[in-house]
Write a protein that holds these residues in place. Structure first.
Motif, PDB file in Angstrom:
ATOM      1  N   THR A 187       0.847  -1.194   0.000  1.00 23.74           N
ATOM      2  CA  THR A 187       0.000   0.000   0.000  1.00 23.74           C
ATOM      3  C   THR A 187       0.882   1.243   0.000  1.00 23.74           C
ATOM      4  O   THR A 187       1.874   1.310   0.743  1.00 23.74           O
ATOM      5  CB  THR A 187      -0.916   0.020   1.228  1.00 23.74           C
ATOM      6  OG1 THR A 187      -1.675  -1.191   1.276  1.00 23.74           O
ATOM      7  CG2 THR A 187      -1.877   1.200   1.179  1.00 23.74           C
ATOM      8  N   THR A 216      -5.886  -4.559   4.552  1.00 24.12           N
ATOM      9  CA  THR A 216      -6.867  -3.654   3.950  1.00 24.12           C
ATOM     10  C   THR A 216      -8.245  -3.878   4.561  1.00 24.12           C
ATOM     11  O   THR A 216      -8.661  -5.022   4.763  1.00 24.12           O
ATOM     12  CB  THR A 216      -6.946  -3.877   2.423  1.00 24.12           C
ATOM     13  OG1 THR A 216      -5.652  -3.619   1.858  1.00 24.12           O
ATOM     14  CG2 THR A 216      -7.977  -2.964   1.787  1.00 24.12           C
ATOM     15  N   ARG A 217      -8.931  -2.787   4.851  1.00 22.67           N
ATOM     16  CA  ARG A 217     -10.267  -2.891   5.443  1.00 22.67           C
ATOM     17  C   ARG A 217     -11.270  -3.335   4.400  1.00 22.67           C
ATOM     18  O   ARG A 217     -11.249  -2.885   3.259  1.00 22.67           O
ATOM     19  CB  ARG A 217     -10.692  -1.539   6.026  1.00 22.67           C
ATOM     20  CG  ARG A 217     -12.016  -1.601   6.793  1.00 22.67           C
ATOM     21  CD  ARG A 217     -12.268  -0.293   7.523  1.00 22.67           C
ATOM     22  NE  ARG A 217     -12.592   0.773   6.606  1.00 22.67           N
ATOM     23  CZ  ARG A 217     -13.833   1.048   6.188  1.00 22.67           C
ATOM     24  NH1 ARG A 217     -14.850   0.302   6.607  1.00 22.67           N
ATOM     25  NH2 ARG A 217     -14.054   2.060   5.378  1.00 22.67           N
ATOM     26  N   GLN A 257     -14.894  -3.170   3.080  1.00 16.06           N
ATOM     27  CA  GLN A 257     -15.991  -2.218   3.208  1.00 16.06           C
ATOM     28  C   GLN A 257     -17.302  -2.838   2.728  1.00 16.06           C
ATOM     29  O   GLN A 257     -17.391  -3.278   1.581  1.00 16.06           O
ATOM     30  CB  GLN A 257     -15.694  -0.966   2.386  1.00 16.06           C
ATOM     31  CG  GLN A 257     -14.358  -0.313   2.703  1.00 16.06           C
ATOM     32  CD  GLN A 257     -14.088   0.875   1.821  1.00 16.06           C
ATOM     33  OE1 GLN A 257     -14.801   1.883   1.847  1.00 16.06           O
ATOM     34  NE2 GLN A 257     -13.047   0.773   1.005  1.00 16.06           N
ATOM     35  N   ARG A 308     -19.461   7.360  -2.835  1.00 20.76           N
ATOM     36  CA  ARG A 308     -18.646   7.143  -4.027  1.00 20.76           C
ATOM     37  C   ARG A 308     -19.157   7.959  -5.212  1.00 20.76           C
ATOM     38  O   ARG A 308     -18.370   8.472  -6.019  1.00 20.76           O
ATOM     39  CB  ARG A 308     -18.641   5.653  -4.385  1.00 20.76           C
ATOM     40  CG  ARG A 308     -17.916   4.791  -3.367  1.00 20.76           C
ATOM     41  CD  ARG A 308     -16.460   4.717  -3.709  1.00 20.76           C
ATOM     42  NE  ARG A 308     -15.644   4.260  -2.602  1.00 20.76           N
ATOM     43  CZ  ARG A 308     -14.432   3.783  -2.743  1.00 20.76           C
ATOM     44  NH1 ARG A 308     -13.885   3.724  -3.935  1.00 20.76           N
ATOM     45  NH2 ARG A 308     -13.720   3.413  -1.693  1.00 20.76           N
ATOM     46  N   ARG A 339     -10.185  -4.598  -5.602  1.00 21.32           N
ATOM     47  CA  ARG A 339      -9.681  -3.535  -6.483  1.00 21.32           C
ATOM     48  C   ARG A 339      -8.236  -3.209  -6.092  1.00 21.32           C
ATOM     49  O   ARG A 339      -7.974  -2.662  -5.021  1.00 21.32           O
ATOM     50  CB  ARG A 339     -10.581  -2.307  -6.337  1.00 21.32           C
ATOM     51  CG  ARG A 339     -10.232  -1.130  -7.239  1.00 21.32           C
ATOM     52  CD  ARG A 339     -11.358  -0.107  -7.193  1.00 21.32           C
ATOM     53  NE  ARG A 339     -12.601  -0.682  -7.741  1.00 21.32           N
ATOM     54  CZ  ARG A 339     -13.802  -0.156  -7.544  1.00 21.32           C
ATOM     55  NH1 ARG A 339     -13.940   0.934  -6.799  1.00 21.32           N
ATOM     56  NH2 ARG A 339     -14.870  -0.731  -8.079  1.00 21.32           N
ATOM     57  N   GLN A 345      -3.193   1.227  -4.125  1.00 22.29           N
ATOM     58  CA  GLN A 345      -4.173   1.669  -3.138  1.00 22.29           C
ATOM     59  C   GLN A 345      -5.304   0.636  -3.126  1.00 22.29           C
ATOM     60  O   GLN A 345      -6.408   0.900  -3.609  1.00 22.29           O
ATOM     61  CB  GLN A 345      -4.717   3.059  -3.485  1.00 22.29           C
ATOM     62  CG  GLN A 345      -3.702   4.179  -3.410  1.00 22.29           C
ATOM     63  CD  GLN A 345      -3.295   4.497  -1.977  1.00 22.29           C
ATOM     64  OE1 GLN A 345      -4.015   4.197  -1.041  1.00 22.29           O
ATOM     65  NE2 GLN A 345      -2.128   5.089  -1.814  1.00 22.29           N
ATOM     66  N   GLU A 393      -8.438  -1.783  -2.458  1.00 23.01           N
ATOM     67  CA  GLU A 393      -9.734  -1.656  -1.800  1.00 23.01           C
ATOM     68  C   GLU A 393     -10.478  -2.978  -1.957  1.00 23.01           C
ATOM     69  O   GLU A 393     -10.368  -3.637  -2.989  1.00 23.01           O
ATOM     70  CB  GLU A 393     -10.563  -0.528  -2.409  1.00 23.01           C
ATOM     71  CG  GLU A 393      -9.995   0.856  -2.207  1.00 23.01           C
ATOM     72  CD  GLU A 393     -10.886   1.925  -2.815  1.00 23.01           C
ATOM     73  OE1 GLU A 393     -11.480   2.717  -2.064  1.00 23.01           O
ATOM     74  OE2 GLU A 393     -10.996   1.948  -4.058  1.00 23.01           O
ATOM     75  N   PHE A 422     -14.456  -4.633  -1.276  1.00 20.93           N
ATOM     76  CA  PHE A 422     -15.850  -4.370  -0.940  1.00 20.93           C
ATOM     77  C   PHE A 422     -16.588  -5.707  -0.824  1.00 20.93           C
ATOM     78  O   PHE A 422     -16.292  -6.649  -1.560  1.00 20.93           O
ATOM     79  CB  PHE A 422     -16.507  -3.504  -2.009  1.00 20.93           C
ATOM     80  CG  PHE A 422     -15.738  -2.245  -2.327  1.00 20.93           C
ATOM     81  CD1 PHE A 422     -15.929  -1.091  -1.574  1.00 20.93           C
ATOM     82  CD2 PHE A 422     -14.821  -2.216  -3.366  1.00 20.93           C
ATOM     83  CE1 PHE A 422     -15.220   0.056  -1.854  1.00 20.93           C
ATOM     84  CE2 PHE A 422     -14.102  -1.069  -3.657  1.00 20.93           C
ATOM     85  CZ  PHE A 422     -14.309   0.081  -2.895  1.00 20.93           C
TER      86      PHE A 422
END
Length: 366
Positions: free
Chosen positions: A37, A48-49, A51, A61, A299, A304, A306, A308
């Motif tokens: 990251t 990584t969180r 979401q 978003r 992603r 960076q 992410e 979900f």
């Protein structure tokens, strides 16, 4: 033999952890593994969180996306008129004074006619001498030259036009039919006009992903929204030295994996694909073998990452899926149900016979 089945099942339960395929392991609401990251300009390793895909997330978003679309360079109204520059060729006609005009008049080839502005933006003209015209409009040069010639002639009337536009250019590259340099003329050059003069976009173009490089900054333009929705804010006036890059949709794919009808890479059409569309393209979620509550979008981003998660246990969650837009290179993963993993382990250990044994046991009421 059938009495041994319960014992065999108990002994084989630990095999669930060895089930073939992948399973999304988490550490609370974080990923189980650390990912590269970018933070503060440095690459670090961190979890990584994950979401949840909710209405709040989609609204947040969408607001950010609209702000990004409007993050455009400021409009410079003073640049709407063409400014003469080096290597431009000007034709100057002074009425009733043919001795001041080009000999041969209209018989001279356009590429040889007129007077060329030098690299310093200067132009030599009889009686006046060196006149600095660089950065000035045709109207401004006409007024200045008229004023200077009026010192030697009465009632001077003259006309100036640009025969060859060479000073200001933009580069149009990427998925256009004729990539290259486009000269700027007296008509202000817009993004749409530049793409058109480059032969138009190709079939493989991604007009949602057009990049404008200007002054060391990169701006993302959504030209498709200009064509389909009339979003004129995306039709910027271009400046000398701009580079316009039309993206390639062939590289715009999402990857669908896990418990779906068919695992595959799916092409994003015109830059738009929702989570629901991707699931449908992959022939839907296999509700017999999957965990609908574990639908993930992974992603990577530009260092960076992410992640979900959509809980689709309830059918109305598919509305959220339809409102959640995917991006190129997203990976969509549908988790496997625990009982499916367990069944696959037993099928590996007891190939062929396991299904028959369980069928016979069911028939005998076991």
């Amino acid at each position: 033999m059938f009495r041994l089945i319960p014992i065999m099942l108990v002994l084989l339960l630990p095999g669930c952890f060895l089930a073939p395929g992948m399973d999304m392991q988490t550490d609370g609401d974080l990923t189980e593994i650390e990912l590269p990251t970018m933070k503060g300009g440095q690459l670090v390793k961190e979890k990584t969180r994950i979401q949840p895909i909710t209405a709040d997330l989609i609204i947040e978003r969408e607001v950010a996306r609209r702000q990004a679309v409007n993050n455009l360079p400021p409009m410079d109204e003073t640049r709407t008129s063409y400014r003469i520059g080096p290597q431009d060729r000007l034709q100057i006609t002074v009425w009733e004074h043919p001795e001041l005009n080009d000999p041969g008049g209209e018989k001279i080839l356009p590429e040889l006619a007129g007077k060329v502005v030098d690299d310093n933006g200067d132009l030599y003209y009889p009686y006046v001498g060196t006149l600095h015209v660089g950065g000035k409009t045709v109207t401004e040069v006409r007024e200045e030259l008229t004023r200077e010639l009026s010192k030697y002639f009465k009632k001077v009337k003259l006309d100036i036009r640009v025969l060859s536009f060479q000073a200001h250019r933009v580069a149009v590259v990427g998925e256009v039919r004729n990539p290259g340099i486009v000269a700027m003329t007296e008509t202000p050059l817009t993004v749409a006009e530049a793409i058109s003069r480059a032969g138009g976009a190709t079939q493989d173009s991604d007009l949602n992903n057009v990049a404008l490089a200007r002054g060391g900054q990169l701006y993302k333009l959504d030209v498709q929204a200009l064509y389909e929705k009339g979003l004129t804010t995306q039709n910027l006036l271009l400046r000398d030295g701009d580079v316009l890059n039309v993206g390639d949709q062939k590289d715009s794919k999402v990857y669908v994996m896990g418990e779906v009808g068919r695992q595959q890479a799916i092409q994003i059409n015109k830059g738009r694909m929702s989570l629901a569309q991707a699931l449908a393209e992959a022939y839907g979620v296999d509700f017999n073998t999957s965990r609908p509550g574990d639908i993930y979008v992974l992603r990577a981003g530009d260092m960076q990452p992410e992640i979900f998660q959509l809980d689709a246990e309830s059918p109305d969650a598919m509305i959220l899926a339809e409102q959640f837009p995917l991006q190129p290179h997203d990976t969509l993963f549908v988790g496997t149900a625990g009982v499916t993993q367990w069944s696959r382990v037993l099928n590996q250990i007891l190939p062929g016979s396991f299904t028959a044994i369980m069928s016979q046991a069911a028939m005998m009421g076991m």
